[in-house]
Design a protein around this motif. Sequence first.
Motif, PDB file in Angstrom:
ATOM      1  N   ASP A 132      -0.940   2.487 -10.899  1.00 17.80           N
ATOM      2  CA  ASP A 132      -1.679   2.144  -9.685  1.00 17.80           C
ATOM      3  C   ASP A 132      -1.864   0.632  -9.602  1.00 17.80           C
ATOM      4  N   PHE A 133      -1.313   0.027  -8.549  1.00 21.01           N
ATOM      5  CA  PHE A 133      -1.515  -1.405  -8.303  1.00 21.01           C
ATOM      6  C   PHE A 133      -2.849  -1.654  -7.588  1.00 21.01           C
ATOM      7  N   HIS A 134      -3.413  -0.625  -6.954  1.00 20.78           N
ATOM      8  CA  HIS A 134      -4.745  -0.690  -6.325  1.00 20.78           C
ATOM      9  C   HIS A 134      -4.834  -1.772  -5.253  1.00 20.78           C
ATOM     10  N   GLY A 135      -3.706  -2.159  -4.683  1.00 22.30           N
ATOM     11  CA  GLY A 135      -3.711  -3.211  -3.678  1.00 22.30           C
ATOM     12  C   GLY A 135      -4.069  -4.574  -4.230  1.00 22.30           C
ATOM     13  N   PRO A 144      -3.147  -1.867   2.299  1.00 22.00           N
ATOM     14  CA  PRO A 144      -2.672  -1.003   3.392  1.00 22.00           C
ATOM     15  C   PRO A 144      -2.440  -1.745   4.703  1.00 22.00           C
ATOM     16  N   GLU A 145      -3.175  -2.848   4.936  1.00 24.06           N
ATOM     17  CA  GLU A 145      -2.945  -3.600   6.169  1.00 24.06           C
ATOM     18  C   GLU A 145      -1.640  -4.384   6.143  1.00 24.06           C
ATOM     19  N   LEU A 146      -0.968  -4.416   4.981  1.00 24.33           N
ATOM     20  CA  LEU A 146       0.311  -5.121   4.864  1.00 24.33           C
ATOM     21  C   LEU A 146       1.483  -4.151   4.915  1.00 24.33           C
ATOM     22  N   ARG A 148      -5.764   4.868   1.587  1.00 21.54           N
ATOM     23  CA  ARG A 148      -6.527   4.150   2.594  1.00 21.54           C
ATOM     24  C   ARG A 148      -5.838   4.208   3.961  1.00 21.54           C
ATOM     25  N   LEU A 149      -5.147   5.300   4.201  1.00 19.70           N
ATOM     26  CA  LEU A 149      -4.577   5.599   5.516  1.00 19.70           C
ATOM     27  C   LEU A 149      -5.206   6.908   5.977  1.00 19.70           C
ATOM     28  N   TYR A 150      -5.600   6.991   7.242  1.00 19.46           N
ATOM     29  CA  TYR A 150      -6.546   8.027   7.645  1.00 19.46           C
ATOM     30  C   TYR A 150      -6.030   9.018   8.681  1.00 19.46           C
ATOM     31  N   PRO A 168       4.178   4.352   9.673  1.00 22.44           N
ATOM     32  CA  PRO A 168       4.817   3.089   9.298  1.00 22.44           C
ATOM     33  C   PRO A 168       5.191   3.014   7.821  1.00 22.44           C
ATOM     34  N   ALA A 169       4.384   3.645   6.953  1.00 12.82           N
ATOM     35  CA  ALA A 169       4.726   3.659   5.530  1.00 12.82           C
ATOM     36  C   ALA A 169       5.986   4.471   5.280  1.00 12.82           C
TER      37      ALA A 169
END
Length: 382
Positions: A183-186, A214-216, A237-239, A246-247
């Motif tokens: 996990d990079f955890h952002g 997630p915003e990137l 963190r995508l809802y 997009p991912a």
Amino acid sequence: MKITGIETFLVAPRWLFLKISTDEGLVGWGEPVVEGRAETVRAAVHELSELVLGQDPLRIEDHWQVLRRSGFYRGGPVLSSALSGYDQALWDIAGKARNCPVHELLGGPVRDRVRVYSWVGGDRPDGIFEAVTRQVEAGYTAVKMNVAGPLTAIDTPAQANAALDRARQAREALGPHGDLAIDFHGRTSPAMARRLVRMLEEVQPMFVEEPVLPELQGNALASVVQASTVPVAVGERLYSRWEVKPALDAGVAVLQPDPSHAGGISELRRIGALAEIYGASIAPHCPLGPIALAASLQIAFATPNFLIQEQSLRLHYNTGGELLDYLLDTTPFDFVDGHARRPLGPGLGIEIDETAVRRAAETGHSWRNPVWRHEDGSLAEW
């Protein structure tokens, strides 16, 4: 049957439970929470209650549409998590009303058992070899660890090599037949993520998780996907299905929607079907409590492109409360050889110990995630 009551309970270590009561005596349980913002989600749950009180709980899809779309402002972590708890609880009631587990209502099981993984190492990972060895001895065939603590946008070779060394220790303890998720955890910039995923290829991770914020999404995420052969996973963190597309377009191999954040059982089913179109798997995010895990497992047993399930037994955040503390019968979470057995009980397949829940709620909690800073004093991603 009509919905007659909505109650919420803040319980340790960092969870929020929802109880929906009906005039026929059936109750449903959900877990609507954003870790660190439980009180905020609780307020949203009670604001939304006016939309469901007095209504038929079995109209699950209609409730989902109303709870999500009736407000002019919609979505986001707080409102989506409140919706998620309602959706879980309504499915719980539906299964109990029909005396069958939820996965039977979703089309029936597509597998006989579900593989689960365990966490090791904590937020600032250390003692990896010993920690992984303990999990292997406990029967787990897969573990997940954080890649590192705080990282700068382009960190030193020492930091990168330390991350690789920890991954090598995990691989040594797992052997060639175990799986390692990282996990990079952002915490990593796109540039640092590209460097690390190429370095980590030698340990053959099952996936690397949330390599960028997630915003990137878009080009930044796609550049990490294209940088190496390591499968990339995102989604906690995508809802909604709209946010995960997009991912998928960027080429991720695994989606990790959270049943307590991304719209509950109803939306995770749709996200799973969308991922299937792209040849991607789902591995639901679930470092939470027993209700969220029970909902995840119901989805897992009914979803063809399911990969593996996260769970929080003995997770490093679980101080003051544990996954099993709020159950009358803990056997649904007796994992055998790193797998969960198919739940046969009605609804979500668990029995909540309401006495324990109410007792814990008398104390509640005010959990917040840590605030990290770099050596120069600037804010670091946790």
